[in-house]
Design a protein around this motif. Structure first.
Motif, PDB file in Angstrom:
ATOM      1  N   VAL A  14       1.655  17.410  -8.705  1.00  0.00           N
ATOM      2  CA  VAL A  14       0.557  16.461  -8.509  1.00  0.00           C
ATOM      3  C   VAL A  14       1.169  15.117  -8.149  1.00  0.00           C
ATOM      4  N   LEU A  15       0.751  14.557  -7.024  1.00  0.00           N
ATOM      5  CA  LEU A  15       1.275  13.276  -6.578  1.00  0.00           C
ATOM      6  C   LEU A  15       0.111  12.319  -6.353  1.00  0.00           C
ATOM      7  N   SER A  16       0.244  11.111  -6.854  1.00  0.00           N
ATOM      8  CA  SER A  16      -0.797  10.099  -6.658  1.00  0.00           C
ATOM      9  C   SER A  16      -0.158   8.780  -6.259  1.00  0.00           C
ATOM     10  N   TRP A  17      -0.881   8.018  -5.498  1.00  0.00           N
ATOM     11  CA  TRP A  17      -0.404   6.697  -5.098  1.00  0.00           C
ATOM     12  C   TRP A  17      -1.580   5.732  -5.070  1.00  0.00           C
ATOM     13  N   THR A  18      -1.274   4.453  -5.343  1.00  0.00           N
ATOM     14  CA  THR A  18      -2.277   3.398  -5.421  1.00  0.00           C
ATOM     15  C   THR A  18      -1.866   2.240  -4.521  1.00  0.00           C
ATOM     16  N   ILE A  19      -2.805   1.748  -3.710  1.00  0.00           N
ATOM     17  CA  ILE A  19      -2.551   0.660  -2.776  1.00  0.00           C
ATOM     18  C   ILE A  19      -3.464  -0.516  -3.121  1.00  0.00           C
ATOM     19  N   THR A  20      -2.892  -1.706  -3.137  1.00  0.00           N
ATOM     20  CA  THR A  20      -3.670  -2.936  -3.261  1.00  0.00           C
ATOM     21  C   THR A  20      -3.333  -3.832  -2.073  1.00  0.00           C
ATOM     22  N   CYS A  21      -4.354  -4.202  -1.309  1.00  0.00           N
ATOM     23  CA  CYS A  21      -4.126  -5.095  -0.168  1.00  0.00           C
ATOM     24  C   CYS A  21      -4.832  -6.430  -0.413  1.00  0.00           C
ATOM     25  N   SER A  22      -4.338  -7.425   0.264  1.00  0.00           N
ATOM     26  CA  SER A  22      -4.869  -8.783   0.045  1.00  0.00           C
ATOM     27  C   SER A  22      -6.195  -8.968   0.769  1.00  0.00           C
ATOM     28  N   ASP A  23      -6.832 -10.123   0.534  1.00  0.00           N
ATOM     29  CA  ASP A  23      -8.154 -10.371   1.107  1.00  0.00           C
ATOM     30  C   ASP A  23      -8.085 -10.474   2.623  1.00  0.00           C
ATOM     31  N   ASN A  24      -9.182 -10.003   3.232  1.00  0.00           N
ATOM     32  CA  ASN A  24      -9.351 -10.006   4.687  1.00  0.00           C
ATOM     33  C   ASN A  24      -8.315  -9.130   5.404  1.00  0.00           C
ATOM     34  N   THR A  25      -7.837  -8.075   4.702  1.00  0.00           N
ATOM     35  CA  THR A  25      -6.926  -7.110   5.332  1.00  0.00           C
ATOM     36  C   THR A  25      -7.409  -5.702   5.042  1.00  0.00           C
ATOM     37  N   ALA A  26      -6.922  -4.747   5.808  1.00  0.00           N
ATOM     38  CA  ALA A  26      -7.254  -3.337   5.603  1.00  0.00           C
ATOM     39  C   ALA A  26      -6.068  -2.503   6.068  1.00  0.00           C
ATOM     40  N   ILE A  27      -5.806  -1.410   5.346  1.00  0.00           N
ATOM     41  CA  ILE A  27      -4.647  -0.593   5.681  1.00  0.00           C
ATOM     42  C   ILE A  27      -4.904   0.863   5.287  1.00  0.00           C
ATOM     43  N   GLU A  28      -4.403   1.776   6.079  1.00  0.00           N
ATOM     44  CA  GLU A  28      -4.451   3.200   5.777  1.00  0.00           C
ATOM     45  C   GLU A  28      -3.047   3.664   5.414  1.00  0.00           C
ATOM     46  N   THR A  29      -2.935   4.421   4.350  1.00  0.00           N
ATOM     47  CA  THR A  29      -1.640   5.004   3.971  1.00  0.00           C
ATOM     48  C   THR A  29      -1.771   6.515   3.938  1.00  0.00           C
ATOM     49  N   GLU A  30      -0.654   7.195   4.239  1.00  0.00           N
ATOM     50  CA  GLU A  30      -0.645   8.648   4.355  1.00  0.00           C
ATOM     51  C   GLU A  30       0.421   9.251   3.454  1.00  0.00           C
ATOM     52  N   LEU A  31       0.088  10.393   2.876  1.00  0.00           N
ATOM     53  CA  LEU A  31       1.059  11.197   2.138  1.00  0.00           C
ATOM     54  C   LEU A  31       1.605  12.243   3.098  1.00  0.00           C
ATOM     55  N   VAL A  32       2.916  12.256   3.277  1.00  0.00           N
ATOM     56  CA  VAL A  32       3.536  13.099   4.302  1.00  0.00           C
ATOM     57  C   VAL A  32       4.516  14.059   3.635  1.00  0.00           C
ATOM     58  N   VAL A  33       4.448  15.342   4.022  1.00  0.00           N
ATOM     59  CA  VAL A  33       5.392  16.359   3.556  1.00  0.00           C
ATOM     60  C   VAL A  33       6.053  16.985   4.772  1.00  0.00           C
TER      61      VAL A  33
END
Length: 220
Positions: free
Chosen positions: A140-159
């Motif tokens: 089981v793998l989990s990740w948490t992202i926090t971005c600053s105001d007025n920004t947006a980002i997509e993150t991917e889990l890659v195997v």
């Protein structure tokens, strides 16, 4: 008078002879019956002895069956409980990492977590940000992202170069931080490589990011 007396006297021996014959016949019949009874009694004793032997043999077989059944149950229980291979320290795989600095990331950039809190099995490297599987199993793998105001980002889990999961953290339309988390359950083989990378970026600035992984402990 004397003629009748002689006749009566002559008949008496005949009567006694017939009685003796009947008595002798009866005695013979009685002796025969006694012999039959004796035979039957002997046979009955033999049957009784055989029955007792068979009963004792059956009891012994039942006792042996019960012991073997009990032993098999105990063996099966030991196989299920005590004979299972112990999970050694080398088979205990888990890690927890954090990002301690703000990153300005570009598309397809790998995220390298610079602070390792936990790294059982030493599968994660803070040099390149990859986890390399050393024990086959389900993780089981989990990740948490926090971005600053007025920004947006997509993150991917890659195997092994294939995207297995992604999350989108969007603070693009408000002046506040945004946090999002993703979780994936993975079957990994020895040598599989896992990492987090950036997908699409919209004025992306990651101010905090956590990554953790835990292997399901099983006996496979």
């Amino acid at each position: 008078m004397s003629v009748y007396a002689i006749l009566a006297f002559c008949c008496m021996p005949l009567v006694y002879a017939e009685d003796e014959n009947r008595i002798h016949t009866l005695q013979h019949d009685v002796d025969t019956l006694r012999a039959i009874v004796q035979v039957l009694t002997t046979e009955n004793k033999l049957y009784k002895t055989e029955m007792e032997l068979m009963t004792e043999k059956m009891r012994q077989l039942e006792s042996k069956f019960d012991r073997e059944l009990s032993g098999q149950k105990h063996k099966d229980k030991r196989l299920l409980i005590t004979d299972q291979p112990p999970v050694s320290a080398s088979h205990h795989v888990a890690f927890y990492t954090q990002l301690t600095k703000t990153l300005h990331l570009a598309t397809q950039q790998m995220v390298v977590f610079d602070h390792i809190e936990l790294n059982h099995g030493n599968g994660y490297s803070s040099l390149d940000g990859e986890f390399v599987c050393t024990v086959q199993g389900t993780y089981v793998l989990s990740w948490t992202i926090t971005c600053s105001d007025n920004t947006a980002i997509e993150t991917e889990l890659v195997v092994n170069g294939i995207v297995k999961g992604h999350i989108f953290t969007d603070a693009g339309n408000h002046a506040d931080y945004e946090t999002n988390s993703g979780t994936a359950v993975l079957d990994l083989k020895v040598g599989d490589r896992v990492w987090i990378r950036v997908g699409h970026v919209y004025n992306g600035q990651v101010v905090e990011l956590d990554l953790d992984l835990l292997r399901f402990l099983d006996f496979s």
